[in-house]
Scaffold this motif. Structure first.
Motif, PDB file in Angstrom:
ATOM      1  N   ALA A 204     -11.802 -22.953  93.914  1.00 16.52           N
ATOM      2  CA  ALA A 204     -12.483 -24.014  94.651  1.00 16.52           C
ATOM      3  C   ALA A 204     -11.712 -24.279  95.928  1.00 16.52           C
ATOM      4  CB  ALA A 204     -12.595 -25.280  93.805  1.00 16.52           C
ATOM      5  N   PHE A 205     -12.272 -25.174  96.748  1.00 15.50           N
ATOM      6  CA  PHE A 205     -11.602 -25.650  97.947  1.00 15.50           C
ATOM      7  C   PHE A 205     -11.427 -27.163  97.830  1.00 15.50           C
ATOM      8  CE2 PHE A 205     -13.244 -21.655  99.648  1.00 15.50           C
ATOM      9  CZ  PHE A 205     -12.149 -21.194 100.368  1.00 15.50           C
ATOM     10  N   ALA A 206     -10.263 -27.635  98.275  1.00 13.02           N
ATOM     11  CA  ALA A 206      -9.986 -29.076  98.249  1.00 13.02           C
ATOM     12  C   ALA A 206      -9.893 -29.587  99.669  1.00 13.02           C
ATOM     13  CB  ALA A 206      -8.691 -29.345  97.501  1.00 13.02           C
ATOM     14  N   GLY A 210      -9.966 -38.750 103.457  1.00 14.94           N
ATOM     15  CA  GLY A 210      -9.467 -39.829 104.298  1.00 14.94           C
ATOM     16  C   GLY A 210      -9.262 -41.142 103.585  1.00 14.94           C
ATOM     17  N   ASP A 211      -9.480 -41.190 102.267  1.00 13.95           N
ATOM     18  CA  ASP A 211      -9.313 -42.436 101.518  1.00 13.95           C
ATOM     19  C   ASP A 211      -8.280 -42.301 100.405  1.00 13.95           C
ATOM     20  OD1 ASP A 211     -10.691 -40.736  99.877  1.00 13.95           O
ATOM     21  OD2 ASP A 211     -12.305 -42.136  99.389  1.00 13.95           O
ATOM     22  N   GLY A 212      -7.432 -41.287 100.494  1.00 16.38           N
ATOM     23  CA  GLY A 212      -6.423 -41.082  99.470  1.00 16.38           C
ATOM     24  C   GLY A 212      -6.847 -40.137  98.360  1.00 16.38           C
ATOM     25  N   THR A 213      -8.085 -39.623  98.411  1.00 13.97           N
ATOM     26  CA  THR A 213      -8.569 -38.679  97.413  1.00 13.97           C
ATOM     27  C   THR A 213      -8.991 -37.387  98.112  1.00 13.97           C
ATOM     28  OG1 THR A 213     -10.847 -39.499  97.542  1.00 13.97           O
ATOM     29  CG2 THR A 213      -9.378 -40.553  95.935  1.00 13.97           C
ATOM     30  N   ILE A 214      -9.301 -36.382  97.315  1.00 14.45           N
ATOM     31  CA  ILE A 214      -9.774 -35.107  97.867  1.00 14.45           C
ATOM     32  C   ILE A 214     -11.085 -34.735  97.199  1.00 14.45           C
ATOM     33  CG2 ILE A 214      -7.457 -34.273  98.466  1.00 14.45           C
ATOM     34  CD1 ILE A 214      -7.485 -32.632  95.922  1.00 14.45           C
ATOM     35  N   ARG A 215     -11.913 -34.014  97.930  1.00 14.14           N
ATOM     36  CA  ARG A 215     -13.198 -33.538  97.423  1.00 14.14           C
ATOM     37  C   ARG A 215     -13.027 -32.059  97.048  1.00 14.14           C
ATOM     38  NH1 ARG A 215     -18.779 -34.259  98.333  1.00 14.14           N
ATOM     39  NH2 ARG A 215     -19.847 -32.819  96.919  1.00 14.14           N
ATOM     40  N   VAL A 216     -13.343 -31.757  95.820  1.00 16.70           N
ATOM     41  CA  VAL A 216     -13.215 -30.394  95.308  1.00 16.70           C
ATOM     42  C   VAL A 216     -14.593 -29.744  95.347  1.00 16.70           C
ATOM     43  CG1 VAL A 216     -12.500 -28.957  93.366  1.00 16.70           C
ATOM     44  CG2 VAL A 216     -11.318 -31.130  93.818  1.00 16.70           C
ATOM     45  N   ILE A 223     -23.438 -24.103  86.990  1.00 16.37           N
ATOM     46  CA  ILE A 223     -22.997 -25.170  86.082  1.00 16.37           C
ATOM     47  C   ILE A 223     -21.565 -25.543  86.433  1.00 16.37           C
ATOM     48  CG2 ILE A 223     -22.552 -25.788  83.694  1.00 16.37           C
ATOM     49  CD1 ILE A 223     -24.741 -23.853  82.874  1.00 16.37           C
ATOM     50  N   ASN A 224     -21.341 -26.828  86.618  1.00 17.92           N
ATOM     51  CA  ASN A 224     -20.012 -27.313  86.987  1.00 17.92           C
ATOM     52  C   ASN A 224     -19.088 -27.233  85.776  1.00 17.92           C
ATOM     53  OD1 ASN A 224     -17.749 -28.580  87.948  1.00 17.92           O
ATOM     54  ND2 ASN A 224     -18.803 -30.425  88.668  1.00 17.92           N
ATOM     55  N   PRO A 225     -18.049 -26.370  85.827  1.00 22.87           N
ATOM     56  CA  PRO A 225     -17.164 -26.239  84.669  1.00 22.87           C
ATOM     57  C   PRO A 225     -16.030 -27.252  84.647  1.00 22.87           C
ATOM     58  CG  PRO A 225     -16.551 -24.630  86.315  1.00 22.87           C
ATOM     59  CD  PRO A 225     -17.713 -25.396  86.885  1.00 22.87           C
ATOM     60  N   LEU A 226     -15.884 -28.033  85.714  1.00 21.35           N
ATOM     61  CA  LEU A 226     -14.761 -28.962  85.786  1.00 21.35           C
ATOM     62  C   LEU A 226     -14.949 -30.128  84.822  1.00 21.35           C
ATOM     63  CD1 LEU A 226     -14.224 -29.093  89.658  1.00 21.35           C
ATOM     64  CD2 LEU A 226     -12.981 -27.722  87.982  1.00 21.35           C
ATOM     65  N   LYS A 227     -13.830 -30.701  84.402  1.00 25.48           N
ATOM     66  CA  LYS A 227     -13.826 -31.853  83.501  1.00 25.48           C
ATOM     67  C   LYS A 227     -12.815 -32.873  84.021  1.00 25.48           C
ATOM     68  CE  LYS A 227     -14.938 -29.093  79.391  1.00 25.48           C
ATOM     69  NZ  LYS A 227     -14.493 -28.682  78.040  1.00 25.48           N
ATOM     70  N   GLN A 228     -13.027 -34.103  83.638  1.00 27.16           N
ATOM     71  CA  GLN A 228     -12.067 -35.139  84.014  1.00 27.16           C
ATOM     72  C   GLN A 228     -10.706 -34.833  83.386  1.00 27.16           C
ATOM     73  OE1 GLN A 228     -13.556 -38.992  82.972  1.00 27.16           O
ATOM     74  NE2 GLN A 228     -15.028 -39.069  84.647  1.00 27.16           N
ATOM     75  N   GLY A 229      -9.670 -34.957  84.190  1.00 21.91           N
ATOM     76  CA  GLY A 229      -8.326 -34.673  83.717  1.00 21.91           C
ATOM     77  C   GLY A 229      -7.846 -33.274  84.019  1.00 21.91           C
ATOM     78  N   ASP A 230      -8.739 -32.416  84.544  1.00 16.72           N
ATOM     79  CA  ASP A 230      -8.309 -31.062  84.910  1.00 16.72           C
ATOM     80  C   ASP A 230      -7.289 -31.128  86.046  1.00 16.72           C
ATOM     81  OD1 ASP A 230      -9.890 -29.873  83.037  1.00 16.72           O
ATOM     82  OD2 ASP A 230     -11.519 -29.342  84.420  1.00 16.72           O
ATOM     83  N   VAL A 231      -6.267 -30.297  85.919  1.00 12.95           N
ATOM     84  CA  VAL A 231      -5.226 -30.233  86.943  1.00 12.95           C
ATOM     85  C   VAL A 231      -5.539 -29.087  87.894  1.00 12.95           C
ATOM     86  CG1 VAL A 231      -2.767 -29.911  87.405  1.00 12.95           C
ATOM     87  CG2 VAL A 231      -3.513 -31.189  85.386  1.00 12.95           C
ATOM     88  N   LEU A 232      -5.495 -29.371  89.193  1.00 13.57           N
ATOM     89  CA  LEU A 232      -5.750 -28.369  90.220  1.00 13.57           C
ATOM     90  C   LEU A 232      -4.440 -27.999  90.892  1.00 13.57           C
ATOM     91  CD1 LEU A 232      -8.921 -29.980  91.815  1.00 13.57           C
ATOM     92  CD2 LEU A 232      -8.833 -28.210  90.050  1.00 13.57           C
ATOM     93  N   VAL A 233      -4.258 -26.710  91.127  1.00 12.49           N
ATOM     94  CA  VAL A 233      -3.062 -26.210  91.796  1.00 12.49           C
ATOM     95  C   VAL A 233      -3.491 -25.340  92.964  1.00 12.49           C
ATOM     96  CG1 VAL A 233      -1.681 -26.293  89.683  1.00 12.49           C
ATOM     97  CG2 VAL A 233      -2.914 -24.199  90.280  1.00 12.49           C
ATOM     98  N   LEU A 254     -18.889 -34.281  90.155  1.00 13.58           N
ATOM     99  CA  LEU A 254     -20.053 -34.243  91.036  1.00 13.58           C
ATOM    100  C   LEU A 254     -20.899 -33.015  90.703  1.00 13.58           C
ATOM    101  CD1 LEU A 254     -18.266 -35.147  94.398  1.00 13.58           C
ATOM    102  CD2 LEU A 254     -19.436 -36.706  92.830  1.00 13.58           C
ATOM    103  N   ARG A 255     -22.054 -32.910  91.333  1.00  8.88           N
ATOM    104  CA  ARG A 255     -22.957 -31.802  91.010  1.00  8.88           C
ATOM    105  C   ARG A 255     -22.345 -30.451  91.377  1.00  8.88           C
ATOM    106  NH1 ARG A 255     -26.515 -28.814  93.687  1.00  8.88           N
ATOM    107  NH2 ARG A 255     -26.164 -30.028  95.598  1.00  8.88           N
ATOM    108  N   ASP A 256     -21.669 -30.396  92.526  1.00  5.67           N
ATOM    109  CA  ASP A 256     -21.116 -29.126  92.977  1.00  5.67           C
ATOM    110  C   ASP A 256     -19.586 -29.125  93.010  1.00  5.67           C
ATOM    111  OD1 ASP A 256     -20.893 -31.007  94.938  1.00  5.67           O
ATOM    112  OD2 ASP A 256     -21.359 -29.652  96.605  1.00  5.67           O
ATOM    113  N   GLY A 257     -18.977 -30.043  92.289  1.00  2.00           N
ATOM    114  CA  GLY A 257     -17.519 -30.098  92.272  1.00  2.00           C
ATOM    115  C   GLY A 257     -17.005 -31.376  91.641  1.00  2.00           C
ATOM    116  N   ALA A 258     -16.074 -32.014  92.321  1.00  2.00           N
ATOM    117  CA  ALA A 258     -15.482 -33.226  91.760  1.00  2.00           C
ATOM    118  C   ALA A 258     -14.689 -33.952  92.830  1.00  2.00           C
ATOM    119  CB  ALA A 258     -14.578 -32.884  90.574  1.00  2.00           C
ATOM    120  N   VAL A 259     -14.291 -35.167  92.504  1.00  2.16           N
ATOM    121  CA  VAL A 259     -13.341 -35.940  93.298  1.00  2.16           C
ATOM    122  C   VAL A 259     -12.046 -35.995  92.510  1.00  2.16           C
ATOM    123  CG1 VAL A 259     -12.804 -38.178  94.336  1.00  2.16           C
ATOM    124  CG2 VAL A 259     -15.139 -37.287  94.411  1.00  2.16           C
TER     125      VAL A 259
END
Length: 295
Positions: A204-206, A210-216, A223-233, A254-259
């Motif tokens: 993915a791309f992060a 601008g608000d202290g978070t990143i959009r993944v 199908i979005n395979p990400l889950k809450q708590g996943d660690v990104l490196v 989110l539908r196409d990624g996550a915050v």
């Protein structure tokens, strides 16, 4: 007619009787007292009953006297305690103030120990470190996200070098001065970092919001395979950031990624490490066939 010559002026028979009775009572009292003294000497126990009766008769007066004496002592103790308690209260206040100062000093020492431990942990992180620096400030109100460090060209810091802390990636060097440098944080809207999920390598791309978070944003849509708590490196794609550097934790799907929330928050970071830009190792040159083999 003249009064008799033997009559005394101002003296009556009634006064004579009174004087005689007074002398008689005094002599009788003395004789009775002497008799009681002699009797008590001869038989000390003969007057024990009388003494008990006298003691019982004077008991209420004794109780009143004892109560008055105890009350007086209590009043004196209260007055003395008032003055003593004032000094004691002042002493306790001084000790409490000193204890608060010692507590603040202990907390400051503990905080400094935590910062030194973070720096020690940072120095044990694998990587090609160029310098270690203190993060001296960061933007908070602006839509852009920058930070300042107290290391510049004097410590061989160059533009584009990655910056990380003991907990994760912070950003990259944007501008370099003589003794300081400006860091573009990964939460800035102009920051774009290739990442992957640490567990299985989902790419993915992060991008900072601008608000202290990143959009993944996922590379492979579906199908979005990400889950809450996943660690990104950091994935290392395209170079610059070393693969496997911790970066963020997914908080909202989110539908196409996550915050995701970044692991290394600049407001909680004291020391950072500046690394050389990472790049994949060059493939070995192709083997040149020997002249004998070509013949």
């Amino acid at each position: 007619m003249a009064p008799p010559a033997n009559r005394r002026s101002g003296f009556s028979r009634r006064a004579q009787y009174t004087t005689f009775l007074s002398y008689t009572a005094g002599v009788a009292g003395a004789l009775v007292g002497l008799g009681l003294i002699l009797g008590s000497i001869a038989s000390p126990g003969a007057f024990s009953g009388v003494r008990r009766i006298a003691a019982d008769a004077t008991e209420p007066a004794g109780q009143a006297t004892a109560s008055g004496r105890a009350y007086g002592k209590h009043i004196l103790a209260s007055i003395g305690g008032f003055f003593v308690s004032g000094g004691e209260h002042a002493r306790l206040q001084r000790e409490l103030a000193e204890a608060k100062v010692r507590l603040i000093q202990a907390q400051a020492t503990a905080a400094e120990n935590r910062r030194l431990k973070q720096l020690l942990d940072l120095k044990h992180v694998d990587g090609d470190a160029v310098a270690f620096a203190r993060l001296t400030g960061s933007t908070s109100a602006s839509a852009r996200r920058f930070a300042l460090i107290d290391a510049g060209s004097d410590k061989r810091v160059a533009k584009g070098m990655p910056v990380r802390s003991a907990t994760g990636l912070v950003g990259r060097i944007l501008e370099v001065g003589a003794t300081s440098a400006e860091v573009l944080l990964i939460t800035d809207t102009e920051s774009l970092v290739p990442v992957r999920r640490a567990s299985d390598g989902v790419p993915a791309f992060a991008q900072g919001q601008g608000d202290g978070t990143i959009r993944v944003r996922l590379i492979n849509l579906g199908i979005n395979p990400l889950k809450q708590g996943d660690v990104l490196v950091a994935s290392g794609s395209g170079g610059l950031y070393r693969p496997g550097t911790p970066m963020a934790v997914v908080t909202t799907l989110l539908r196409d990624g996550a915050v995701a929330r970044v692991l290394s928050n600049p407001s909680d970071t004291d020391f950072v490490m500046i690394e050389r830009a990472w790049g994949p190792e060059a493939p070995p040159p192709p083997a040149v066939p020997s002249q004998a083999a070509s013949e």
